[in-house]
Design a protein around this motif. Structure first.
Motif, mmCIF file in Angstrom:
data_model
loop_
_atom_site.group_PDB
_atom_site.id
_atom_site.type_symbol
_atom_site.label_atom_id
_atom_site.label_comp_id
_atom_site.label_asym_id
_atom_site.label_seq_id
_atom_site.Cartn_x
_atom_site.Cartn_y
_atom_site.Cartn_z
ATOM 1 N N LEU A 209 0.815 -1.206 0.000
ATOM 2 C CA LEU A 209 0.000 0.000 0.000
ATOM 3 C C LEU A 209 0.856 1.266 0.000
ATOM 4 O O LEU A 209 0.490 2.277 -0.596
ATOM 5 C CB LEU A 209 -0.935 -0.001 1.216
ATOM 6 N N GLY A 210 2.019 1.198 0.655
ATOM 7 C CA GLY A 210 2.892 2.360 0.709
ATOM 8 C C GLY A 210 4.186 2.192 -0.044
ATOM 9 O O GLY A 210 5.144 2.936 0.177
ATOM 10 N N THR A 211 4.225 1.224 -0.967
ATOM 11 C CA THR A 211 5.445 0.964 -1.727
ATOM 12 C C THR A 211 5.226 1.278 -3.207
ATOM 13 O O THR A 211 4.146 1.694 -3.617
ATOM 14 C CB THR A 211 5.885 -0.505 -1.587
ATOM 15 N N SER A 212 6.242 1.026 -4.005
ATOM 16 C CA SER A 212 6.145 1.294 -5.439
ATOM 17 C C SER A 212 5.309 0.259 -6.179
ATOM 18 O O SER A 212 4.960 0.464 -7.341
ATOM 19 C CB SER A 212 7.547 1.351 -6.058
ATOM 20 N N SER A 213 4.985 -0.874 -5.539
ATOM 21 C CA SER A 213 4.239 -1.935 -6.227
ATOM 22 C C SER A 213 2.754 -1.612 -6.361
ATOM 23 O O SER A 213 2.137 -1.860 -7.401
ATOM 24 C CB SER A 213 4.414 -3.270 -5.497
ATOM 25 N N GLN A 214 2.131 -1.088 -5.284
ATOM 26 C CA GLN A 214 0.737 -0.640 -5.344
ATOM 27 C C GLN A 214 -0.183 -1.695 -5.983
ATOM 28 O O GLN A 214 -0.895 -1.414 -6.965
ATOM 29 C CB GLN A 214 0.650 0.667 -6.134
ATOM 30 N N VAL A 215 -0.192 -2.900 -5.424
ATOM 31 C CA VAL A 215 -0.954 -4.000 -6.022
ATOM 32 C C VAL A 215 -2.432 -3.664 -6.131
ATOM 33 O O VAL A 215 -3.071 -3.918 -7.166
ATOM 34 C CB VAL A 215 -0.755 -5.296 -5.207
ATOM 35 N N ALA A 216 -3.021 -3.083 -5.080
ATOM 36 C CA ALA A 216 -4.453 -2.785 -5.102
ATOM 37 C C ALA A 216 -4.797 -1.795 -6.215
ATOM 38 O O ALA A 216 -5.785 -1.980 -6.943
ATOM 39 C CB ALA A 216 -4.894 -2.236 -3.747
ATOM 40 N N VAL A 217 -3.997 -0.762 -6.366
ATOM 41 C CA VAL A 217 -4.257 0.239 -7.403
ATOM 42 C C VAL A 217 -4.093 -0.378 -8.781
ATOM 43 O O VAL A 217 -4.918 -0.164 -9.680
ATOM 44 C CB VAL A 217 -3.314 1.446 -7.236
ATOM 45 N N ARG A 218 -3.046 -1.181 -8.959
ATOM 46 C CA ARG A 218 -2.825 -1.822 -10.263
ATOM 47 C C ARG A 218 -3.974 -2.771 -10.602
ATOM 48 O O ARG A 218 -4.417 -2.836 -11.763
ATOM 49 C CB ARG A 218 -1.503 -2.598 -10.243
ATOM 50 N N LEU A 219 -4.465 -3.487 -9.600
ATOM 51 C CA LEU A 219 -5.576 -4.414 -9.834
ATOM 52 C C LEU A 219 -6.824 -3.648 -10.265
ATOM 53 O O LEU A 219 -7.525 -4.061 -11.204
ATOM 54 C CB LEU A 219 -5.847 -5.214 -8.560
ATOM 55 N N CYS A 220 -7.094 -2.532 -9.597
ATOM 56 C CA CYS A 220 -8.277 -1.736 -9.941
ATOM 57 C C CYS A 220 -8.156 -1.154 -11.346
ATOM 58 O O CYS A 220 -9.128 -1.155 -12.112
ATOM 59 C CB CYS A 220 -8.469 -0.619 -8.921
#
Length: 387
Positions: A209-220
């Motif tokens: 959530l606070g890193t460069s990966s941002q899995v939740a945002v990328r999934l959305c």
């Protein structure tokens, strides 16, 4: 990317930056959403005036992504649980009457294809414009606030659903079958969105959530673009897919930690409202055929005509179905807010021009009537009933 496209994108994003400053400058005299100035600055930069920006493949691609995020966030902000029951029932019936009246008037003034597009544009409500006014006034959760939410929700969802049929050509049965397939996919997605997360997914969402990966945002973002593409592939209007993606993402985030949901939601809004959506509105202004609008008195006269039709088609049924549930002044204010329409008018006219059902001058007239509705109707509602 070629140098010309890069320079035009720089001008488009400059217009997006300038629009809120212009809106803030005129705010002491008139509250105007920055979207109005985004469209007007697009007209200024486009072929109609300065001729500094034109529509290219790169510009159109970013504009399409902006449209996708506009419809995604429209679906995302809908809170169905708050309006189930009386508010939703009244909103649905009032919109059905609006649809019948809009299509009848559209067919009377514009012929078959044009009339269908015009009639559908008259049934829309700019939820994203009127809902913040209600929330800022502290009226969320009141009968009036729930009425605005319900009317705005149906005023966005109904036209988006109807676009699939109005612009489907002469194959309504095929469209209905394809829509059934898409509905089944959407229901399956809703079921998956409400299921408890897989532990690995939950861990990755929280950890990144606070890193460069941002899995939740990328999934959305993937869900938005995937459903936008799927509806295009199925032959439906892609705005239906983006809107549905917003509903699904809302369900998914509702089942997660509230803090995570707020963080992810704010970042998605940043991508949309901070980057892509302003590009869509500025490019819409670039593409408006303003010259033909002002060169033909009949087309120019249609702007106030469309404005009156918005009040008749959208406002009158809303008042009739809410006059017994709300005080008279609040019902009048609600009907005036229901007639406020710009974002979906832009979407519908864009689709109408692309399909050949609407000429560019008529599209410009409809869009400018939407601009005027945003300028006048919310202010009128505030005078009718203090909001």
């Amino acid at each position: 990317m070629d140098e010309q496209s890069l320079m035009m994108l720089a001008l488009i994003t400059l217009a997006a930056v300038a629009a809120p400053f212009v809106a803030d400058r005129v705010a002491p005299w008139l509250k105007v959403p920055s979207v109005v100035f985004e469209i007007l600055l697009g007209v200024l930069l486009g072929p109609a005036l300065l001729d500094l920006v034109e529509r290219t493949a790169v510009v159109d691609a970013l504009s399409d992504l902006g449209l996708a995020f506009l419809m995604f966030l429209a679906g995302y902000e809908i809170e169905v649980g708050r309006v189930v029951g009386g508010p939703l029932r009244r909103a649905v019936w009032s919109w059905i009457v609006s649809l019948g009246a809009g299509l009848a008037l559209g067919l009377a003034v514009g012929g078959t294809d044009t009339g269908l597009v015009v009639g559908l544009a008259l049934t829309t409500t700019a939820l994203g414009v009127v809902l913040p006014l209600v929330r800022d006034a502290g009226l969320g959760g009141t009968r009036f606030g729930d009425g605005v939410l319900a009317v705005g929700t149906i005023g966005e969802f109904g036209p988006i659903l109807a676009i699939a049929f109005v612009l489907s050509g002469q194959r309504p049965a095929h469209t209905l079958a394809v829509l059934g397939v898409f509905t089944a996919l959407a229901l399956a997605g809703a079921w998956l969105a409400r299921k408890p997360r897989h532990p690995r997914l939950g861990r990755l969402v929280t950890a990144t959530l606070g890193t460069s990966s941002q899995v939740a945002v990328r999934l959305c973002v993937f869900v938005v673009i995937a459903l936008f593409a799927v509806t295009e592939w199925l032959g439906l209007d892609p705005v239906l897919g983006a809107f549905t993606a917003g509903l699904l993402v809302h369900l998914f985030l509702d089942s997660s930690d509230p803090v995570e949901a707020r963080v992810v939601g704010s970042r998605l809004e940043g991508i949309g409202f901070g980057f892509l959506i302003p590009i869509f509105y500025v490019v819409t202004g670039v593409g408006l055929d303003v010259r033909s609008l002002f060169s033909d008195p009949a087309v120019l006269l249609s702007v106030p005509v469309f404005l009156v039709l918005l009040l008749l088609v959208r406002g009158v049924p809303t008042f009739l179905f809410h006059r017994r549930d709300l005080p008279r002044r609040e019902a009048l204010a609600l009907s005036t807010m229901a007639s406020t329409a710009l974002p979906l008018i832009v979407v519908i006219t864009t689709a109408g021009v692309s399909s050949g059902a609407l000429d560019e001058a008529q599209a410009a007239a409809l869009v400018f009537s939407g601009v005027v509705s945003v300028l006048l109707f919310p202010a009128l509602a505030e005078r009718i009933a203090p909001i």
